[in-house]
Design a protein around this motif. Sequence first.
Motif, PDB file in Angstrom:
ATOM      1  N   ASP A  91       0.400  15.634   5.237  1.00  0.00           N
ATOM      2  CA  ASP A  91       0.517  15.041   3.632  1.00  0.00           C
ATOM      3  C   ASP A  91       0.712  13.708   3.890  1.00  0.00           C
ATOM      4  O   ASP A  91       0.142  12.663   3.131  1.00  0.00           O
ATOM      5  CB  ASP A  91       1.452  15.611   2.852  1.00  0.00           C
ATOM      6  CG  ASP A  91       1.527  16.998   2.585  1.00  0.00           C
ATOM      7  OD1 ASP A  91       0.406  17.567   2.605  1.00  0.00           O
ATOM      8  OD2 ASP A  91       2.512  17.906   2.478  1.00  0.00           O
ATOM      9  N   ALA A  92       1.873  13.130   4.528  1.00  0.00           N
ATOM     10  CA  ALA A  92       1.971  11.884   4.675  1.00  0.00           C
ATOM     11  C   ALA A  92       0.842  10.860   5.510  1.00  0.00           C
ATOM     12  O   ALA A  92       0.755  10.011   4.724  1.00  0.00           O
ATOM     13  CB  ALA A  92       3.247  11.385   5.520  1.00  0.00           C
ATOM     14  N   GLU A  93       0.165  11.525   6.327  1.00  0.00           N
ATOM     15  CA  GLU A  93      -0.743  10.964   6.954  1.00  0.00           C
ATOM     16  C   GLU A  93      -1.905  10.673   6.180  1.00  0.00           C
ATOM     17  O   GLU A  93      -2.620   9.568   6.007  1.00  0.00           O
ATOM     18  CB  GLU A  93      -1.209  11.475   8.134  1.00  0.00           C
ATOM     19  CG  GLU A  93      -0.272  11.363   9.348  1.00  0.00           C
ATOM     20  CD  GLU A  93      -0.561  12.604  10.438  1.00  0.00           C
ATOM     21  OE1 GLU A  93      -1.692  13.185  10.238  1.00  0.00           O
ATOM     22  OE2 GLU A  93      -0.140  12.363  11.476  1.00  0.00           O
ATOM     23  N   GLU A  94      -2.358  11.622   5.210  1.00  0.00           N
ATOM     24  CA  GLU A  94      -3.382  11.805   4.279  1.00  0.00           C
ATOM     25  C   GLU A  94      -3.057  10.710   3.176  1.00  0.00           C
ATOM     26  O   GLU A  94      -4.116   9.757   2.788  1.00  0.00           O
ATOM     27  CB  GLU A  94      -3.738  12.949   3.606  1.00  0.00           C
ATOM     28  CG  GLU A  94      -4.259  13.812   4.427  1.00  0.00           C
ATOM     29  CD  GLU A  94      -5.628  14.091   4.505  1.00  0.00           C
ATOM     30  OE1 GLU A  94      -6.354  13.841   3.537  1.00  0.00           O
ATOM     31  OE2 GLU A  94      -6.143  14.861   5.570  1.00  0.00           O
ATOM     32  N   VAL A  95      -2.110  10.458   2.899  1.00  0.00           N
ATOM     33  CA  VAL A  95      -1.394   9.125   1.777  1.00  0.00           C
ATOM     34  C   VAL A  95      -1.562   8.014   2.372  1.00  0.00           C
ATOM     35  O   VAL A  95      -2.161   7.215   1.726  1.00  0.00           O
ATOM     36  CB  VAL A  95      -0.117   9.844   1.071  1.00  0.00           C
ATOM     37  CG1 VAL A  95       0.330   8.773   0.043  1.00  0.00           C
ATOM     38  CG2 VAL A  95      -0.478  11.066   0.473  1.00  0.00           C
ATOM     39  N   ILE A  96      -0.909   7.844   3.566  1.00  0.00           N
ATOM     40  CA  ILE A  96      -1.286   6.727   3.988  1.00  0.00           C
ATOM     41  C   ILE A  96      -2.358   6.153   4.429  1.00  0.00           C
ATOM     42  O   ILE A  96      -2.976   5.057   4.109  1.00  0.00           O
ATOM     43  CB  ILE A  96      -0.456   6.544   5.539  1.00  0.00           C
ATOM     44  CG1 ILE A  96       1.391   6.682   5.363  1.00  0.00           C
ATOM     45  CG2 ILE A  96      -0.637   5.522   6.262  1.00  0.00           C
ATOM     46  CD1 ILE A  96       1.808   7.155   6.610  1.00  0.00           C
ATOM     47  N   GLU A  97      -3.367   6.963   4.722  1.00  0.00           N
ATOM     48  CA  GLU A  97      -4.725   6.484   4.927  1.00  0.00           C
ATOM     49  C   GLU A  97      -5.372   6.262   3.704  1.00  0.00           C
ATOM     50  O   GLU A  97      -6.011   5.127   3.587  1.00  0.00           O
ATOM     51  CB  GLU A  97      -5.682   7.806   5.491  1.00  0.00           C
ATOM     52  CG  GLU A  97      -7.018   7.586   5.785  1.00  0.00           C
ATOM     53  CD  GLU A  97      -8.004   8.565   6.294  1.00  0.00           C
ATOM     54  OE1 GLU A  97      -8.955   8.496   6.558  1.00  0.00           O
ATOM     55  OE2 GLU A  97      -7.208   9.878   6.539  1.00  0.00           O
ATOM     56  N   ALA A  98      -5.031   6.770   2.390  1.00  0.00           N
ATOM     57  CA  ALA A  98      -5.757   6.427   1.096  1.00  0.00           C
ATOM     58  C   ALA A  98      -5.113   5.336   0.932  1.00  0.00           C
ATOM     59  O   ALA A  98      -6.043   4.433   0.258  1.00  0.00           O
ATOM     60  CB  ALA A  98      -5.514   7.704   0.403  1.00  0.00           C
ATOM     61  N   GLU A  99      -3.799   5.025   0.935  1.00  0.00           N
ATOM     62  CA  GLU A  99      -3.219   3.364   0.602  1.00  0.00           C
ATOM     63  C   GLU A  99      -3.949   2.568   1.271  1.00  0.00           C
ATOM     64  O   GLU A  99      -4.407   1.375   0.677  1.00  0.00           O
ATOM     65  CB  GLU A  99      -1.845   3.656   0.367  1.00  0.00           C
ATOM     66  CG  GLU A  99      -1.168   2.377  -0.131  1.00  0.00           C
ATOM     67  CD  GLU A  99       0.359   2.519  -0.135  1.00  0.00           C
ATOM     68  OE1 GLU A  99       0.940   1.515   0.025  1.00  0.00           O
ATOM     69  OE2 GLU A  99       0.640   3.779  -0.626  1.00  0.00           O
ATOM     70  N   VAL A 100      -3.938   2.709   2.560  1.00  0.00           N
ATOM     71  CA  VAL A 100      -4.507   1.687   3.310  1.00  0.00           C
ATOM     72  C   VAL A 100      -5.795   1.452   3.266  1.00  0.00           C
ATOM     73  O   VAL A 100      -6.413   0.078   3.020  1.00  0.00           O
ATOM     74  CB  VAL A 100      -4.281   1.822   5.157  1.00  0.00           C
ATOM     75  CG1 VAL A 100      -5.078   0.881   5.757  1.00  0.00           C
ATOM     76  CG2 VAL A 100      -2.957   2.042   5.213  1.00  0.00           C
ATOM     77  N   ARG A 101      -6.855   2.539   2.969  1.00  0.00           N
ATOM     78  CA  ARG A 101      -7.982   2.270   2.925  1.00  0.00           C
ATOM     79  C   ARG A 101      -8.629   1.489   1.448  1.00  0.00           C
ATOM     80  O   ARG A 101      -9.710   0.944   1.487  1.00  0.00           O
ATOM     81  CB  ARG A 101      -8.724   3.642   2.632  1.00  0.00           C
ATOM     82  CG  ARG A 101     -10.528   3.700   2.946  1.00  0.00           C
ATOM     83  CD  ARG A 101     -10.998   5.013   2.897  1.00  0.00           C
ATOM     84  NE  ARG A 101     -10.701   5.936   1.989  1.00  0.00           N
ATOM     85  CZ  ARG A 101      -9.871   6.980   2.358  1.00  0.00           C
ATOM     86  NH1 ARG A 101      -9.556   7.243   3.519  1.00  0.00           N
ATOM     87  NH2 ARG A 101      -9.569   7.816   1.211  1.00  0.00           N
ATOM     88  N   ASN A 102      -7.727   1.569   0.607  1.00  0.00           N
ATOM     89  CA  ASN A 102      -8.028   0.931  -0.864  1.00  0.00           C
ATOM     90  C   ASN A 102      -7.132  -0.292  -0.984  1.00  0.00           C
ATOM     91  O   ASN A 102      -7.225  -0.985  -1.925  1.00  0.00           O
ATOM     92  CB  ASN A 102      -7.548   1.830  -1.994  1.00  0.00           C
ATOM     93  CG  ASN A 102      -8.386   3.173  -2.106  1.00  0.00           C
ATOM     94  OD1 ASN A 102      -9.353   2.728  -2.791  1.00  0.00           O
ATOM     95  ND2 ASN A 102      -8.271   4.090  -1.032  1.00  0.00           N
ATOM     96  N   ASN A 103      -6.423  -0.649   0.078  1.00  0.00           N
ATOM     97  CA  ASN A 103      -6.010  -2.013   0.139  1.00  0.00           C
ATOM     98  C   ASN A 103      -6.689  -3.105   0.829  1.00  0.00           C
ATOM     99  O   ASN A 103      -7.046  -3.165   1.992  1.00  0.00           O
ATOM    100  CB  ASN A 103      -4.422  -1.948   0.467  1.00  0.00           C
ATOM    101  CG  ASN A 103      -3.469  -3.219   0.512  1.00  0.00           C
ATOM    102  OD1 ASN A 103      -4.137  -4.264   0.582  1.00  0.00           O
ATOM    103  ND2 ASN A 103      -2.326  -3.022  -0.033  1.00  0.00           N
ATOM    104  N   PRO A 104      -6.923  -4.359   0.204  1.00  0.00           N
ATOM    105  CA  PRO A 104      -7.907  -5.383   0.932  1.00  0.00           C
ATOM    106  C   PRO A 104      -7.372  -5.801   2.253  1.00  0.00           C
ATOM    107  O   PRO A 104      -7.938  -6.107   3.164  1.00  0.00           O
ATOM    108  CB  PRO A 104      -8.095  -6.215  -0.224  1.00  0.00           C
ATOM    109  CG  PRO A 104      -7.658  -5.719  -1.630  1.00  0.00           C
ATOM    110  CD  PRO A 104      -6.668  -4.736  -1.081  1.00  0.00           C
ATOM    111  N   GLU A 105      -5.883  -5.739   2.325  1.00  0.00           N
ATOM    112  CA  GLU A 105      -5.309  -6.265   3.473  1.00  0.00           C
ATOM    113  C   GLU A 105      -4.933  -4.967   4.555  1.00  0.00           C
ATOM    114  O   GLU A 105      -4.479  -5.326   5.548  1.00  0.00           O
ATOM    115  CB  GLU A 105      -3.830  -7.066   3.025  1.00  0.00           C
ATOM    116  CG  GLU A 105      -4.192  -8.011   2.255  1.00  0.00           C
ATOM    117  CD  GLU A 105      -2.737  -8.739   1.957  1.00  0.00           C
ATOM    118  OE1 GLU A 105      -1.684  -8.158   2.387  1.00  0.00           O
ATOM    119  OE2 GLU A 105      -2.807  -9.782   1.234  1.00  0.00           O
ATOM    120  N   MET A 106      -5.362  -3.689   4.059  1.00  0.00           N
ATOM    121  CA  MET A 106      -5.440  -2.621   4.980  1.00  0.00           C
ATOM    122  C   MET A 106      -3.971  -2.378   5.366  1.00  0.00           C
ATOM    123  O   MET A 106      -3.753  -2.203   6.741  1.00  0.00           O
ATOM    124  CB  MET A 106      -6.282  -2.788   6.212  1.00  0.00           C
ATOM    125  CG  MET A 106      -7.954  -3.133   5.893  1.00  0.00           C
ATOM    126  SD  MET A 106      -8.393  -1.667   5.181  1.00  0.00           S
ATOM    127  CE  MET A 106      -8.648  -0.454   6.433  1.00  0.00           C
TER     128      MET A 106
END
Length: 442
Positions: free
Chosen positions: A223-238
Amino acid sequence: MLPKNTKMSQQQPERPQQEQPTPVRYGDVFDVSSELSSQPIAPKDACTMQAEENRVLGKTLKGGAAAVMQSAAAVNLQRGVVGRDEAKDHGVMVSQDEVAGKRIITEAVGGEVVGQYVQPGKIHMKSPAGALADDAITIGEALENATLTAGDKPVDQSDAAAIQKAEVRASGFAHAGGVTAAAQSAANLNARTMGVDDKIKLGEVLADSSNRLEIDKPVTREDAEEVIEAEVRNNPEMVTYPGGVASSMAVAASLNQDRAISACILFLKHQNSNKYSTTMSNQIQERRFGESSDDVSTESSVNMKAPGFEPITIGDALEITALTAGNKPIEQSDAAAIRAAEIRASGFTQIAGVAAAAQLAADMNSRTEDDEDKTKLGDILMDASNMLEDDKAATMEDAEGVSGAEVQNNPDRVTYPGGVSASISSAAKLNQDPTATPIVNE
């Protein structure tokens, strides 16, 4: 040259009639018959299948029915043969069953099976896992924790994406009027708002998240990995936001994993030596081959306050890792951690010891593409105690040394939840203060 009033006797050639685009139908991508085979695959139906996969399996299957339907629906949408909101409403179903240690996943549309997959069975740790189920931090609680650590942060698209992924992992879908809808609305509004003080904050969106989710569940590493990936992917600074949604999920997953390791250690160590050996053997056999010997009776509760507690050794902790992270392919960070553990236990590494086996596995795995073909932690650590020349009780100094080795050899500078460092750390904490551990009942 023809006179101006002279009509051309030759007729203009007729343009060939443009063919109507052909939709991708269920019969084109699935082995189905009857009326379903001639029906085009619509976007809403693909979304429904994805939601059902997430609800039942906790994720979207790679190459599963939802992925196939989404690809086909995208083509149909591009060809203009279906509408974006079109749904045929055939009815979808996803189920999973355990058969002979294997997990059978079946997917159906309109009562017809469109996919069936066989996967390795889950690790069954009934005693410790069952005991911790009520105490584990849920996804809803993790979201609420973010209101305390980052409540004043204005909601942006990366937050909305992370919250959506969290809700899908918890409930299987993001329902209308739920926490995702509120977060997305806030992110859209904030994008058009100049003053920071006027923007909607995370604390406002995530308050009472537990009660706003249709279904809630304990946070896992996945769960944590999926949420982290979603947040990073949608942040311009990754990157993720410190204390934000992804960070709160990661902390919750780590705490849940630590509790699970502690419970597993307690469960195994508080049997007599014969039961301990048999239980460990059964657990590992079940994890690796999907079958187990006769179950060991464990009528009494596990109580750290009971007399006769034996310190947990480094070898014990390594064997626990075979249960908590046994399916993880070995990499250099694991090999480094195991080497540090063997040195802490025995004072050196043997030529054919557990560290040498781990290093060989890491080297081979780096040249192997498919994860299925890679050597796993469970393959190396299942008999770690007997592979050590000498063994000793795990201490906080041991845990720090092993953690440092694992972090130093990990490109992300982190330890793996449930991995070598986490297991030795949990063992060291229990050895340091056994009475601080709560009673774990069967």
